[in-house]
Scaffold this active site. Sequence first.
Site, PDB file in Angstrom:
ATOM      1  N   HIS A  37       0.842  -1.198   0.000  1.00  0.00           N
ATOM      2  CA  HIS A  37       0.000   0.000   0.000  1.00  0.00           C
ATOM      3  C   HIS A  37       0.878   1.249   0.000  1.00  0.00           C
ATOM      4  O   HIS A  37       1.950   1.258   0.611  1.00  0.00           O
ATOM      5  CB  HIS A  37      -0.909   0.020   1.230  1.00  0.00           C
ATOM      6  CG  HIS A  37      -1.963  -1.032   1.197  1.00  0.00           C
ATOM      7  ND1 HIS A  37      -3.216  -0.814   0.677  1.00  0.00           N
ATOM      8  CD2 HIS A  37      -1.950  -2.319   1.618  1.00  0.00           C
ATOM      9  CE1 HIS A  37      -3.925  -1.926   0.766  1.00  0.00           C
ATOM     10  NE2 HIS A  37      -3.177  -2.844   1.340  1.00  0.00           N
ATOM     11  N   PRO A  38       0.437   2.314  -0.664  1.00  0.00           N
ATOM     12  CA  PRO A  38       1.215   3.567  -0.635  1.00  0.00           C
ATOM     13  C   PRO A  38       1.350   4.107   0.780  1.00  0.00           C
ATOM     14  O   PRO A  38       0.397   4.077   1.559  1.00  0.00           O
ATOM     15  CB  PRO A  38       0.378   4.513  -1.507  1.00  0.00           C
ATOM     16  CG  PRO A  38      -0.476   3.615  -2.332  1.00  0.00           C
ATOM     17  CD  PRO A  38      -0.759   2.421  -1.487  1.00  0.00           C
TER      18      PRO A  38
END
Length: 282
Positions: A37-38
């Site tokens: 995930h960013p």
Amino acid sequence: MTKRLPFSSLDDAIDAARSIWWNQVNVLGWLEAFSAHPRIGDVEALRKKFSSGWAAGEQSAALTTANEKVLQELADWNMRYEEKFGHIFLICASGKSSHEILGELKKRYTNKATDELRVAAEEQQKITELRLIKLGVWQSKDSSDQGIEGGARVTQAVLRPPITTHVLDVSLGRPGAGIDVKLERCVAGEGENSRWDFIGSSVTNSDGRCGQLMEISDHVQAGTYRLTFETGNYLLRTQGEGKPVFYPYVHVVFQVQPHQVSEHFHVPLLFSPYSYTTYRGS
């Protein structure tokens, strides 16, 4: 998941995802999933996270409601979180405002590391289920269609809640973004004596579309429903200081008849500072 294909229904696919995630994936696997995930490491990274791919839809309420101060505070708290727990802060942000996400981050920061790992894993599972729904298909075992490997048939899943809305600012000719919306159902009484049960709330995104107000389903309970649009705050932002607010909020009340429980109800609001209208859309 791919080894278990085909699934007979979306529910079967979700059940399989839950079983695999909790029973077959170890902590290292959890951390690997988190890292995909960013990160909310800085303001620019946060903006990029909210503007691409599926994350854009899931994070649209946060993006719409975030100002520079909140974005910076989110970035700062995320750094503190990662320093303490050794992995990024993970939350299923669909329909949540930036203030709600920040509040949850601060609350979870006080957790013990073992407890927080479990919470993060639960949030990852929510994201997985949301994306299985967005994928919009499952494979049926009883199909004779040979066009798909294994004779499986692709079937369209339910992709949206039965009640949805959007807002258009007709005075400006653009979507009404950043408007808080609440959905309720009448459970007793009539008129001023009505009692309303809260169902859900969200914020309109940059397209004026409201996030999820209720569970995704192919049916809805019959009854009287009320959408509340917090137009006062929106007018204060868009009209500028000193101009009076004529509509502090807008109520839209509508009924779902017993023979309509399998139908979809899209109830938009067309709004301006001194008038509004609504209709049943598609």
